[in-house]
Structures are given as structure tokens and as C-alpha cells.
Motif scaffolding. Sequence first.
Motif, mmCIF file in Angstrom:
data_model
loop_
_atom_site.group_PDB
_atom_site.id
_atom_site.type_symbol
_atom_site.label_atom_id
_atom_site.label_comp_id
_atom_site.label_asym_id
_atom_site.label_seq_id
_atom_site.Cartn_x
_atom_site.Cartn_y
_atom_site.Cartn_z
ATOM 1 N N VAL A 1 -2.862 4.656 -0.575
ATOM 2 C CA VAL A 1 -3.556 3.374 -0.484
ATOM 3 C C VAL A 1 -3.539 2.960 0.984
ATOM 4 O O VAL A 1 -2.495 3.040 1.643
ATOM 5 N N MET A 2 -4.691 2.553 1.514
ATOM 6 C CA MET A 2 -4.760 2.089 2.905
ATOM 7 C C MET A 2 -5.159 0.626 2.929
ATOM 8 O O MET A 2 -6.206 0.253 2.405
ATOM 9 N N CYS B 1 -3.994 6.320 -14.030
ATOM 10 C CA CYS B 1 -3.058 7.452 -13.895
ATOM 11 C C CYS B 1 -2.151 7.602 -15.110
ATOM 12 O O CYS B 1 -1.597 8.687 -15.351
ATOM 13 N N GLU B 2 -1.964 6.519 -15.854
ATOM 14 C CA GLU B 2 -1.033 6.532 -16.991
ATOM 15 C C GLU B 2 -1.476 7.592 -18.001
ATOM 16 O O GLU B 2 -2.648 7.661 -18.371
ATOM 17 N N LEU C 1 -1.013 14.395 -11.330
ATOM 18 C CA LEU C 1 -1.762 13.473 -10.466
ATOM 19 C C LEU C 1 -2.053 14.154 -9.142
ATOM 20 O O LEU C 1 -1.243 14.936 -8.642
ATOM 21 N N PRO C 2 -3.192 13.857 -8.552
ATOM 22 C CA PRO C 2 -3.444 14.370 -7.201
ATOM 23 C C PRO C 2 -2.630 13.561 -6.193
ATOM 24 O O PRO C 2 -1.967 12.579 -6.542
ATOM 25 N N ASP C 3 -2.683 13.969 -4.950
ATOM 26 C CA ASP C 3 -2.090 13.198 -3.852
ATOM 27 C C ASP C 3 -2.887 11.896 -3.701
ATOM 28 O O ASP C 3 -4.093 11.934 -3.489
ATOM 29 N N ILE C 4 -2.205 10.760 -3.850
ATOM 30 C CA ILE C 4 -2.870 9.450 -3.800
ATOM 31 C C ILE C 4 -2.275 8.631 -2.665
ATOM 32 O O ILE C 4 -1.053 8.569 -2.506
ATOM 33 N N ALA D 1 -6.202 -0.790 -10.748
ATOM 34 C CA ALA D 1 -7.004 -0.095 -11.757
ATOM 35 C C ALA D 1 -6.793 1.414 -11.656
ATOM 36 O O ALA D 1 -6.713 2.114 -12.678
ATOM 37 N N GLY E 1 2.277 1.583 -3.631
ATOM 38 C CA GLY E 1 1.295 1.735 -4.707
ATOM 39 C C GLY E 1 0.447 0.480 -4.733
ATOM 40 O O GLY E 1 -0.351 0.250 -3.829
ATOM 41 N N ALA E 2 0.683 -0.376 -5.735
ATOM 42 C CA ALA E 2 -0.044 -1.646 -5.811
ATOM 43 C C ALA E 2 0.802 -2.707 -6.501
ATOM 44 O O ALA E 2 0.396 -3.296 -7.496
ATOM 45 N N TYR F 1 4.535 6.220 -7.858
ATOM 46 C CA TYR F 1 3.947 4.937 -7.424
ATOM 47 C C TYR F 1 4.488 3.760 -8.231
ATOM 48 O O TYR F 1 4.864 3.905 -9.384
ATOM 49 N N TYR G 1 3.270 -0.092 -9.427
ATOM 50 C CA TYR G 1 2.084 -0.962 -9.442
ATOM 51 C C TYR G 1 2.246 -2.069 -10.474
ATOM 52 O O TYR G 1 3.055 -1.979 -11.388
ATOM 53 N N VAL H 1 4.345 4.686 -12.130
ATOM 54 C CA VAL H 1 3.596 5.810 -12.685
ATOM 55 C C VAL H 1 3.671 6.914 -11.632
ATOM 56 O O VAL H 1 3.291 6.710 -10.477
ATOM 57 N N ALA I 1 -6.854 -0.807 -6.436
ATOM 58 C CA ALA I 1 -5.638 0.012 -6.466
ATOM 59 C C ALA I 1 -4.926 -0.079 -7.819
ATOM 60 O O ALA I 1 -4.523 0.946 -8.386
ATOM 61 N N PHE J 1 -4.073 3.003 -10.616
ATOM 62 C CA PHE J 1 -2.773 3.405 -11.162
ATOM 63 C C PHE J 1 -2.736 3.232 -12.684
ATOM 64 O O PHE J 1 -2.072 3.994 -13.387
ATOM 65 N N GLU J 2 -3.460 2.258 -13.201
ATOM 66 C CA GLU J 2 -3.593 2.172 -14.663
ATOM 67 C C GLU J 2 -4.227 3.448 -15.211
ATOM 68 O O GLU J 2 -3.794 3.976 -16.251
ATOM 69 N N ALA K 1 0.828 -1.210 0.000
ATOM 70 C CA ALA K 1 0.000 0.000 0.000
ATOM 71 C C ALA K 1 0.859 1.255 0.000
ATOM 72 O O ALA K 1 0.548 2.239 -0.675
ATOM 73 N N ARG K 2 1.968 1.231 0.733
ATOM 74 C CA ARG K 2 2.841 2.407 0.768
ATOM 75 C C ARG K 2 3.512 2.643 -0.578
ATOM 76 O O ARG K 2 3.797 3.778 -0.945
ATOM 77 N N ARG L 1 -3.411 -5.176 -13.845
ATOM 78 C CA ARG L 1 -4.298 -6.319 -13.644
ATOM 79 C C ARG L 1 -4.157 -7.356 -14.744
ATOM 80 O O ARG L 1 -4.397 -8.537 -14.533
#
Lengths: 246, 246
Positions: B111-112, B100-101, B106-109, B95, A126-127, A238, A240, A235, B93, B97-98, A123-124, A243
Motif C-alpha cells: 500500500v502506498m 484476500c480472506e 496471496l501475491p506480494d501486496i 476492500a 495494511g489498512a 497484513y 486491516y 489476513v 485498501a 484485504f477483505e 500503509a506499511r 469497511r
Amino acid sequence: MTAPSAGWLVVVGLGPGDDALVTDQVRGVLAEATDVLGYIPYVARIAPRPGLTLHPTDNREELQRADHALDLAQQGRRVVIVSSGDPGVFAMASALFEACEGRESLPDIRVMPGITAMLAAAARAGAPLGHDFCSINLSDNLKPAALIEKRVRLAAEADFAMAFYNPRSASRPETFGRVLAVLRAHCEPSRLIIFARNVSLPDERLLTVTLADAREEMADMRTLVIVGNSATRRVGPYVYTPRAAG
Amino acid sequence: MTAPSAGWLVVVGLGPGDDALVTDQVRGVLAEATDVLGYIPYVARIAPRPGLTLHPTDNREELQRADHALDLAQQGRRVVIVSSGDPGVFAMASALFEACEGRESLPDIRVMPGITAMLAAAARAGAPLGHDFCSINLSDNLKPAALIEKRVRLAAEADFAMAFYNPRSASRPETFGRVLAVLRAHCEPSRLIIFARNVSLPDERLLTVTLADAREEMADMRTLVIVGNSATRRVGPYVYTPRAAG
């Protein structure tokens, strides 16, 4: 003499370190416990209170700890064993069930999941575990080095992303270097590798490098290593794994 | 005209279903959100409140959902995408980042992490993932069936325990039968398999059988399947994998 009230034993995961990553389920059972057992730094995360006995013990005492917990529960105590991360992933749950073997009777046992280190680290970053992946414990003293190397080779052939727990121990410092050599033999030099140390704690450190630049000194026992699959990419800031299959 | 305040986008995991398995970190960010996006049943878990706009959408709309979320965050909104389980494991997650390509900014992103289905299912069964394991998504429409079968074969050769997500979809009902055939060709008939459906919910159902007795009808899209490694065994009502290599 009255019979003791029914005791129970729960093995819980405290997550990677940040208390905000503990579930309400785990908080609830800790509030009901009479006894908490675990490795010293994990028991140190539990607030003392009247009626609660803390039993911190050293590492590598998993089976004795499990036996002690089983005995306490069978005496009617409400017992919690604390693990970091998730108790079922390279942690106390398996040791507890090993200790159950050969016992004539067992107390009521439950396992409560937690955020395991690879999910917090992913999570830190990205993915990076967004496609099929595997999890390998590199420090297991009960596992021959040849088996670790075979698993890493097959995981590379399967194009799994990989999460390595306990990548570099004081007692077996050479294992991770061998694993890197296996990866170099089977993966392209641009393969992304994430070294995540003390994830979720104030001194968290994340480092992403290519396989060509990876060095064994980048890992220690507090590091979780994630190796991307052949499609893992960056990207922005991040990392990742798409899929779709690479 | 004043500039919009800085928006952000967080992808969170709600765990397998029981609200007691949501982390405080996720609760906290949901309390700050202006917009929540996600698949209809996951958004249905979020309590409405003034100032919060819910955006439930259908399945298989991951990329449009991610684009919408990115746009909202860049307009200054505080946006949460909700996934079940952990967002980084076969969920939203990747999807995001995909999507984002190719974007200019990009905004601040963030993942938790959350409790992913295999950890919740393993905890209910005992500790079947207590040794090295792999996680394979059997329903990924972006992955050829031959690759799934190859990965299962290599995982069996590596003697990984295995967790299968989305084992049996309406659109590809035959995949899981083929996977069972691969397992039968490479594993002993006594290998233990756990079918865990709707784990942590009131209608949770757990079934443990041997590979010889496993049938494809035991799985559907709401089932998480765990295949033990060669050492996975029962003790009392529990199923676990010992820490030592088989």
C-alpha cells in the motif's frame, strides 16, 4: 528606495522521511524559496543552493521560529517552514497561526499538505485505519494527562481505531502506560496494536501485538502507535480494518 | 513452458485531484505497472502508454475489482489499484484485504500512501486539525445511522475536531442533517465548520460558517466537512486549532 517585492510564507510537509514521499507541490515551492526554517533534522533534508538561506533551530522553539518566518516574509523574502509529515497534524502550521495573533498585518500564507506519519504507518501495516478513526497527540505538553485519558476512553467507547503521535516522551514517560491501562479497561485483550518506528526510513521497524502483549517500552518518540478497532484483524501478513462496522 | 515472472499488486493514493499532490513513490510504481484498476474517474487520471492496460470500473464494485486485481497479480502481472486521496482512508485498501480472506495464497501486496482529502482541505483552510481529531465516513452503507450519531456525540464529548468524508450521499441524504442536529445538541452555536468541495481542483470551493449557520445543503458527496473543536478560531483569513487544549 524601491519597495521590497511581495514576500510569502509557506508551511510544507516533507512526509515521514523517505524523499519519494514528498509531493511535487512541495518540491516546487522549495525551489523558489530564499529562506527555509525548521527543526534541525528537517532542515537537514533540504539541499543547500546559492540564494537559499537555511535556518535550522532546536525543537520547542516553534513560536520563535514562526515569528522569525513571518518577519522574513514581511521583509519580502520567500519563506518556507518545513515540518515532517503533514504540517497541519501536530506540527508547525498551528504554531504559525498562533504567532499570527495580534499582528497588525500578515504576509501571504499557504499550507501545503504532506504524508502524515499515521498514513505511512497504516500503509506499511495494511489498512488498519480503513474505518472511522481518531488521532491523538500523547506528548502535548499543553494538555493535561486527564484529558488524554478521557479522549482515549471516549474513543474506545466510540470504537474508533486510534493513531497516537509522540506516544512516549522523555519528559512524560508515564503517559503511554496510563493510556495502555485505559485501553485494557475498555477493549478486549486480543485488540491489535501496531508500533511503527521510523516509517519509510532504512531502519523502519513494524511490530504488531495484541493489547494483552503490549508494553510501554515498545514505544518511543519516533514511534507511531495504531490501535485497531474491535473488528481489526489479520489476513496473511497484513493488518486491516473492514469497511463494515464491527 | 516457463513459469510466469513474479507479479505484484500495489494500492496507491493519487491525492485529492491535483497531480502536483502525487508522490514520486506512486509515480514510480505506475511507470512499472502492466495493469491499472480503479473507479472510472481515477483511472482517467492515468496516461495511456504501450504495455499498460487500463481497467476502469464503476463505483460500488470494490470487491470484484479487488478480486480481479489479485487474480492478475497471481498470473504474474504488475498491478496497481488507484484510489483518490489515501488508499487506507475510506478507500480501496480495506476492500482489497477483505477480498484476500479465504484465498489459499496471496501475491506480494503493498500500500502506498497519498494525501487524503482532510489533509488537503485542512491545509487550504489553515490548520483546523492542529489538535486531536477524528475522521468519520458518513456515507458508509455498511454502518447504521445510529452508530454514526453515537460516534459524533462521543467525538463532541471528547472535544475532537472532526473530519467527515462523504457527508451527503444521494442514497442517504438525511444522514448529514441528523449529524448537524447531534452537533447542535452538544456544541456551542459559534463552533466553526468548513465545507471544502473539490479541494485542489480548478473549481475548488471553501466555505467556513458557524454551526448556527450551517445547513445540510452546503455538503454533497464531493465535499469534505471539517468541524473545529471548542478552541478552533479565525486569524485573518485562516482557520486554525491551537496546540493547547481548549
